[in-house]
Design a protein around this motif. Sequence first.
Motif, short mmCIF file in Angstrom:
data_model
loop_
_atom_site.label_atom_id
_atom_site.label_comp_id
_atom_site.label_asym_id
_atom_site.label_seq_id
_atom_site.Cartn_x
_atom_site.Cartn_y
_atom_site.Cartn_z
N THR A 1 0.83 -1.21 0.00
CA THR A 1 0.00 0.00 0.00
C THR A 1 0.87 1.25 0.00
OG1 THR A 1 -1.78 -1.16 1.18
CG2 THR A 1 -1.79 1.25 1.26
N ILE A 2 1.90 1.26 0.83
CA ILE A 2 2.82 2.41 0.86
C ILE A 2 3.52 2.56 -0.48
CG2 ILE A 2 4.96 3.26 1.91
CD1 ILE A 2 4.00 2.01 4.55
N VAL B 1 14.34 -3.25 2.03
CA VAL B 1 13.48 -3.73 0.95
C VAL B 1 13.37 -2.64 -0.11
CG1 VAL B 1 11.46 -2.96 2.26
CG2 VAL B 1 11.17 -4.56 0.37
N ASP B 2 13.44 -3.05 -1.37
CA ASP B 2 13.28 -2.12 -2.48
C ASP B 2 11.81 -2.07 -2.88
OD1 ASP B 2 16.02 -1.45 -2.73
OD2 ASP B 2 16.40 -3.33 -3.79
N LEU B 3 11.15 -0.97 -2.56
CA LEU B 3 9.74 -0.82 -2.90
C LEU B 3 9.61 -0.52 -4.39
CD1 LEU B 3 8.63 1.40 0.13
CD2 LEU B 3 8.65 -1.09 -0.05
N PRO B 4 8.91 -1.37 -5.14
CA PRO B 4 8.88 -1.25 -6.62
C PRO B 4 7.91 -0.18 -7.11
CG PRO B 4 7.60 -3.16 -5.94
CD PRO B 4 8.20 -2.59 -4.68
N VAL B 5 8.25 1.09 -6.92
CA VAL B 5 7.35 2.18 -7.30
C VAL B 5 7.20 2.30 -8.82
CG1 VAL B 5 7.78 3.48 -5.18
CG2 VAL B 5 9.24 3.86 -7.18
N GLY B 6 8.13 1.73 -9.55
CA GLY B 6 8.04 1.80 -11.01
C GLY B 6 7.11 0.76 -11.62
N GLU B 7 6.62 -0.19 -10.83
CA GLU B 7 5.76 -1.26 -11.31
C GLU B 7 4.31 -0.77 -11.37
OE1 GLU B 7 3.83 -4.08 -12.73
OE2 GLU B 7 6.00 -4.45 -12.56
N GLY C 1 -1.10 11.34 1.83
CA GLY C 1 -2.14 10.70 2.61
C GLY C 1 -3.32 10.29 1.75
N VAL C 2 -3.70 11.13 0.82
CA VAL C 2 -4.78 10.79 -0.11
C VAL C 2 -4.39 9.58 -0.97
CG1 VAL C 2 -6.14 11.61 -2.07
CG2 VAL C 2 -5.63 13.16 -0.17
N CYS C 3 -3.14 9.56 -1.40
CA CYS C 3 -2.67 8.44 -2.23
C CYS C 3 -2.67 7.12 -1.45
CB CYS C 3 -1.27 8.75 -2.76
SG CYS C 3 -1.22 10.10 -3.97
N LEU C 4 -2.44 7.18 -0.13
CA LEU C 4 -2.51 5.97 0.68
C LEU C 4 -3.90 5.36 0.64
CD1 LEU C 4 -0.42 6.76 3.89
CD2 LEU C 4 -0.14 4.76 2.42
N ARG C 5 -4.92 6.19 0.79
CA ARG C 5 -6.29 5.69 0.72
C ARG C 5 -6.60 5.10 -0.65
NH1 ARG C 5 -9.01 7.33 5.17
NH2 ARG C 5 -8.22 9.16 6.31
N GLU C 6 -6.14 5.75 -1.69
CA GLU C 6 -6.40 5.26 -3.05
C GLU C 6 -5.67 3.95 -3.30
OE1 GLU C 6 -5.26 8.50 -5.54
OE2 GLU C 6 -7.13 9.62 -5.19
N ALA C 7 -4.48 3.80 -2.72
CA ALA C 7 -3.69 2.57 -2.93
C ALA C 7 -4.38 1.37 -2.29
CB ALA C 7 -2.28 2.75 -2.37
N ILE C 8 -4.92 1.54 -1.08
CA ILE C 8 -5.61 0.41 -0.45
C ILE C 8 -6.91 0.11 -1.18
CG2 ILE C 8 -6.79 1.84 1.26
CD1 ILE C 8 -5.42 -1.69 1.85
N ASP C 9 -7.59 1.14 -1.68
CA ASP C 9 -8.82 0.91 -2.45
C ASP C 9 -8.53 0.14 -3.74
OD1 ASP C 9 -10.34 2.19 -0.56
OD2 ASP C 9 -10.39 4.12 -1.62
#
Length: 480
Positions: free
Chosen positions: A272-273, A321-327, A448-456
């Motif tokens: 989610t993050i 851990v490498d968070l894959p933000v490019g995926e 913070g808004v993006c966190l909610r959208e990511a879990i949704d």
Amino acid sequence: MVDRVRLRDLAFLAEETPEAPQHNATIEIFDPGDDQLDHARLVELICDRIAFVPRYRQRLQSVPGHLANPVWVDDEKFDVGFHVRRSALPRPGTSAQLLELVSRIVSRPLDRTRPLWEMYFVEGLEGGKVALLYKTHQALVDGVHTLDLGQLLLDPKPEPRELDPDDWSPRRSPNPAQLLTHAVRENLTDPASLLDTVRTGSRALARTADRRSQRARSFMSAATGRRPKSGGVLAGPLSQQRRIVAVQTQLVDYRRIRDAHGGTINDVILATITGALRAWLMTRAESLGGLRQVRALVPVSVIDEELEATSLGSQIAPHFVDLPVGEPSAVVRLHQVSYSFQAHKDTGRSVAANRIAGIAGFAPTTFHAIGSRLAAAELRRGYQISVTNVPGPQAPLYAAGARMLASYPVPPLLPGHPLAIGVTSYDGGVYYGITADRDWIPDADLLGVCLREAIDELLDLSSATRQRAPRGRRGPTPKR
């Protein structure tokens, strides 16, 4: 015998600057009920429990000539009223107003002439709620000798525990001559003590030179109008001001995603993050800028006799851990995060989340403090963001009969790291606390808004996966 500050704790004091105050904080929201929890009752509760953390009534005292590290001494003028402060929002106070107040409070360093903690009782929240803000220096809470006071104030039942009266009286502080005598004796008889003193002096000289260099670079940047070079939005200089963002989500949603795709709750939280960071970075002018991964430090609980033991029943170790933000695929991001943590699980050293959640009191406040200490110790390892995720009890806790509704961690920022994230799960909720530098990251609210959208997004994909699954097919075995 003097109680000398350990070298590791001294580092947090020595490396503290106005731009990087080294304290942890926690925001807790309560339903006070029938006026069970007010400022006077909170002071009474703290006076009942503070005996279990003697360090909270001690201050620092330096040694003449800096011949040895400072010592902890009882504060002969200890005043609980100074440390437990009362504040209020204009009724009905909103969450945004509370977070603005918190942002200003956590931006200020603690007073080093007194015990290194403060607590704020905040009234006026909408719905009649009240908030507690804990603020404790990292040199104070190590999880070995001292727990966070917040762990001790909460009870599993509305009825507070009955404790024996505290008859504390401060011990007389040693005078300069006594401190000097102790320091000389230790340096002559204890080689380790002398080595600590030499290391402290060497580090002080190095820090002084580094700060002068930083000031010179800042002066030149101001004179030329150029912005300091950085490694993107996740790396940059700190100002003296913070912005705090709090996000509340539901634990049941993470369980649904875990049941649909496998892994653990921790994997889902980090995925989610990752999704939130990806979306947030894409809204900025630099977009992803070729960034495919974000290197994150995630403290984990382990059983390892080679590490420093804590009073919480486990040791804390760094996991990178490498968070894959490019995926672009949320499900692939989740699987990549799960794979990263599989190696840690395979070592057999990992500690189950339900074991951590079952520790007496509200242990997340102490675990977050230890996690912040670990992040500072690993600063030279080159990570970009620290993420401390701590599972808490899944049953309500109470302070003086008032039920705690939410708990948001407020992690400190480290030099060059303008963003940090803490996560606490408690009583069916998952609570994110985001600390950002107010100048370098003015759009922290958007994260913070993006966190909610990511879990949704993950929830929607999980629902689609369940609908496609054949009847009678059993999902993965649930894990925490």
